[in-house]
Design a protein around this motif. Structure first.
Motif, PDB file in Angstrom:
ATOM      1  N   GLN A   1      10.110 -38.750 -21.230  1.00 16.29           N
ATOM      2  CA  GLN A   1       9.527 -38.368 -20.133  1.00 16.29           C
ATOM      3  C   GLN A   1      10.355 -36.888 -19.602  1.00 16.29           C
ATOM      4  O   GLN A   1      11.375 -36.802 -19.702  1.00 16.29           O
ATOM      5  CB  GLN A   1       9.798 -39.389 -19.015  1.00 16.29           C
ATOM      6  N   VAL A   2       9.251 -36.024 -19.564  1.00 16.29           N
ATOM      7  CA  VAL A   2       9.879 -34.689 -19.039  1.00 16.29           C
ATOM      8  C   VAL A   2      10.188 -34.743 -17.578  1.00 16.29           C
ATOM      9  O   VAL A   2       9.205 -35.031 -16.807  1.00 16.29           O
ATOM     10  CB  VAL A   2       8.713 -33.650 -19.253  1.00 16.29           C
ATOM     11  N   ASP A   3      11.383 -34.370 -17.390  1.00 18.37           N
ATOM     12  CA  ASP A   3      11.722 -34.443 -15.860  1.00 18.37           C
ATOM     13  C   ASP A   3      12.017 -32.931 -15.475  1.00 18.37           C
ATOM     14  O   ASP A   3      12.999 -32.348 -15.865  1.00 18.37           O
ATOM     15  CB  ASP A   3      13.259 -35.157 -15.660  1.00 18.37           C
ATOM     16  N   ILE A   4      11.090 -32.614 -14.649  1.00 19.98           N
ATOM     17  CA  ILE A   4      10.947 -31.129 -14.140  1.00 19.98           C
ATOM     18  C   ILE A   4      11.593 -31.114 -12.661  1.00 19.98           C
ATOM     19  O   ILE A   4      11.102 -31.238 -11.612  1.00 19.98           O
ATOM     20  CB  ILE A   4       9.534 -30.454 -14.011  1.00 19.98           C
ATOM     21  N   GLY A   5      12.984 -30.905 -12.623  1.00 20.42           N
ATOM     22  CA  GLY A   5      13.671 -30.922 -11.421  1.00 20.42           C
ATOM     23  C   GLY A   5      13.235 -29.716 -10.308  1.00 20.42           C
ATOM     24  O   GLY A   5      13.457 -30.036  -9.255  1.00 20.42           O
ATOM     25  N   GLN A   6      13.201 -28.763 -10.793  1.00 22.86           N
ATOM     26  CA  GLN A   6      12.807 -27.501 -10.058  1.00 22.86           C
ATOM     27  C   GLN A   6      11.917 -26.586 -10.818  1.00 22.86           C
ATOM     28  O   GLN A   6      11.789 -26.381 -11.733  1.00 22.86           O
ATOM     29  CB  GLN A   6      14.351 -26.777 -10.252  1.00 22.86           C
ATOM     30  N   ARG A   7      11.120 -25.908  -9.761  1.00 18.66           N
ATOM     31  CA  ARG A   7      10.053 -24.862  -9.946  1.00 18.66           C
ATOM     32  C   ARG A   7      10.529 -23.680  -9.222  1.00 18.66           C
ATOM     33  O   ARG A   7      10.644 -23.755  -8.198  1.00 18.66           O
ATOM     34  CB  ARG A   7       8.794 -25.352 -10.036  1.00 18.66           C
ATOM     35  N   PHE A   8      10.501 -22.355  -9.815  1.00 19.05           N
ATOM     36  CA  PHE A   8      10.971 -21.213  -9.298  1.00 19.05           C
ATOM     37  C   PHE A   8       9.616 -20.276  -9.874  1.00 19.05           C
ATOM     38  O   PHE A   8       9.016 -20.451 -10.759  1.00 19.05           O
ATOM     39  CB  PHE A   8      12.132 -20.783  -9.598  1.00 19.05           C
ATOM     40  N   SER A   9       9.222 -19.274  -8.912  1.00 16.45           N
ATOM     41  CA  SER A   9       8.368 -18.200  -9.275  1.00 16.45           C
ATOM     42  C   SER A   9       9.269 -17.025 -10.303  1.00 16.45           C
ATOM     43  O   SER A   9      10.329 -17.212 -10.114  1.00 16.45           O
ATOM     44  CB  SER A   9       7.837 -17.394  -8.228  1.00 16.45           C
ATOM     45  N   LEU A  10       8.477 -16.604 -11.068  1.00 16.38           N
ATOM     46  CA  LEU A  10       9.136 -15.603 -12.220  1.00 16.38           C
ATOM     47  C   LEU A  10       9.993 -14.566 -11.315  1.00 16.38           C
ATOM     48  O   LEU A  10      11.090 -14.385 -11.717  1.00 16.38           O
ATOM     49  CB  LEU A  10       8.117 -15.137 -13.010  1.00 16.38           C
ATOM     50  N   ALA A  11       9.224 -14.323 -10.293  1.00 15.82           N
ATOM     51  CA  ALA A  11      10.106 -13.087  -9.488  1.00 15.82           C
ATOM     52  C   ALA A  11      11.468 -13.704  -9.101  1.00 15.82           C
ATOM     53  O   ALA A  11      12.277 -12.867  -8.658  1.00 15.82           O
ATOM     54  CB  ALA A  11       9.207 -12.842  -8.166  1.00 15.82           C
ATOM     55  N   ASP A  12      11.768 -14.962  -8.827  1.00 20.02           N
ATOM     56  CA  ASP A  12      12.902 -15.529  -8.385  1.00 20.02           C
ATOM     57  C   ASP A  12      13.757 -15.963  -9.389  1.00 20.02           C
ATOM     58  O   ASP A  12      14.497 -16.894  -9.297  1.00 20.02           O
ATOM     59  CB  ASP A  12      12.687 -16.664  -7.611  1.00 20.02           C
ATOM     60  N   ALA A  13      13.611 -15.395 -10.594  1.00 20.15           N
ATOM     61  CA  ALA A  13      14.418 -15.669 -11.763  1.00 20.15           C
ATOM     62  C   ALA A  13      15.875 -15.754 -11.452  1.00 20.15           C
ATOM     63  O   ALA A  13      16.830 -16.480 -11.883  1.00 20.15           O
ATOM     64  CB  ALA A  13      14.171 -14.897 -13.006  1.00 20.15           C
TER      65      ALA A  13
END
Length: 325
Positions: free
Chosen positions: A293-305
């Motif tokens: 199972q893929v666990d995506i814990g965080q998402r950020f915009s590219l600008a917030d790399a």
């Protein structure tokens, strides 16, 4: 014109810049991918801080992403405009809206896997594939040690090891991360902030230690890792999260039981299109079968790399992190 992250000098996350740039037209054997999701990985920080050297400065970042082919070189075969693809071993530049790379470094993405899943899992999943299936082919009933078991690579390793019938002991930094690793299939966990890892491994294995230890931390765990390997066992050092291992005395390997050590990389295994595709196919099959199972814990915009890399380096993330253009 398109947007990307680049850096003109080595340093901390503050050196990252969100800028306009002109994407190149693909060469005869290249494709241009419009990224829909981008993978965040520790290796990205190594290029940024100077541990690894980029081709030139200013440099872009990132080797992993997923999206659609929007331009093809004249000699590319087997791919079409609009194909859904993913990549994990591309040249630096994934931290961008558009990325040009050799066609041999993309894999076709099954319809069952979305772009965020692909960007979150491909590099980490391919890493676990070569570590558990090639560097040392683990066998049912074996007990292994995996450092940073609650990280993106670690959570995939926990699941894959369990699917193979392997008892994985994972090191973690908190009770919350221990629960996360165990929920993903770790047999046992050790909180290195409160427990002696080597002593606990001895207890858990009735003094036998582990056939193989997988260490992505590097400098801070080197000695501990050696102390957890059984006689004639293997230490796989595949990362430098705490800094590179230096000044190694090979005599220590003899003293601790005629141990083996290797320092592999994904690029040493996925070094042909055929091998890359075969490894990706095994990973996709595990996902399709529900064993991973893929666990995506965080998402950020590219600008917030920069914020994303700060959280990653501070071990404030769990599972995988994706950047969204």
């Amino acid at each position: 014109m398109a947007k990307r992250i680049q850096f003109s000098r080595h340093g901390g996350p503050e050196v990252l810049e969100y800028v306009d740039y002109q994407p190149a037209a693909p060469g005869p054997h290249e494709v241009r991918v419009r990224n829909r999701a981008i993978g965040l990985n520790f290796i990205d920080t190594y290029f940024r801080n100077g541990l690894y050297t980029p081709p030139a400065l200013p440099s872009s970042l990132g080797t992993e992403g997923a999206g659609e082919i929007e331009a093809l070189g004249s000699a590319v075969q087997g791919l079409q405009l609009g194909d859904r693809v993913a990549y994990a071993t591309a040249p630096l530049g994934a931290y961008s809206e558009l990325h040009v790379m050799p066609a041999t470094q993309v894999v076709k993405l099954p319809d069952s896997i979305d772009f965020e899943q692909a960007a979150a899992v491909l590099l980490k999943g391919l890493t676990v594939q070569y570590l558990l299936r090639q560097t040392y082919e683990v066998q049912p009933g074996e007990t292994i040690l995996w450092h940073a078991a609650a990280g993106g690579v670690g959570l995939i390793a926990c699941q894959w090891a369990k699917a193979l019938g392997v008892q994985l002991i994972g090191t973690v930094s908190s009770p919350e991360k221990a629960k996360l690793a165990e929920a993903h299939g770790a047999w046992k966990t050790i909180d290195y902030s409160r427990e002696d890892v080597a002593a606990r491994v001895l207890e858990l294995t009735d003094g036998a230690k582990c056939t193989v230890v997988y260490d992505s931390v590097g400098k801070d765990t080197w000695t501990t890792s050696l102390d957890c390997v059984e006689p004639r066992g293997l230490l796989v050092s595949f990362g430098n999260a705490s800094g590179p291992v230096e000044g190694v005395n090979l005599g220590v390997l003899a003293q601790k039981g005629s141990l083996y050590v290797t320092r592999p990389t994904l690029f040493g295994y996925a070094n042909t299109q055929e091998r890359l595709q075969a490894m990706a196919d095994e990973l996709f099959a595990m996902l399709a079968a529900g064993k991973l199972q893929v666990d995506i814990g965080q998402r950020f915009s590219l600008a917030d790399a920069a914020k994303a890399q700060t959280a990653l380096s501070a071990r404030q993330t769990t599972g995988s992190t994706v950047l969204l253009p």
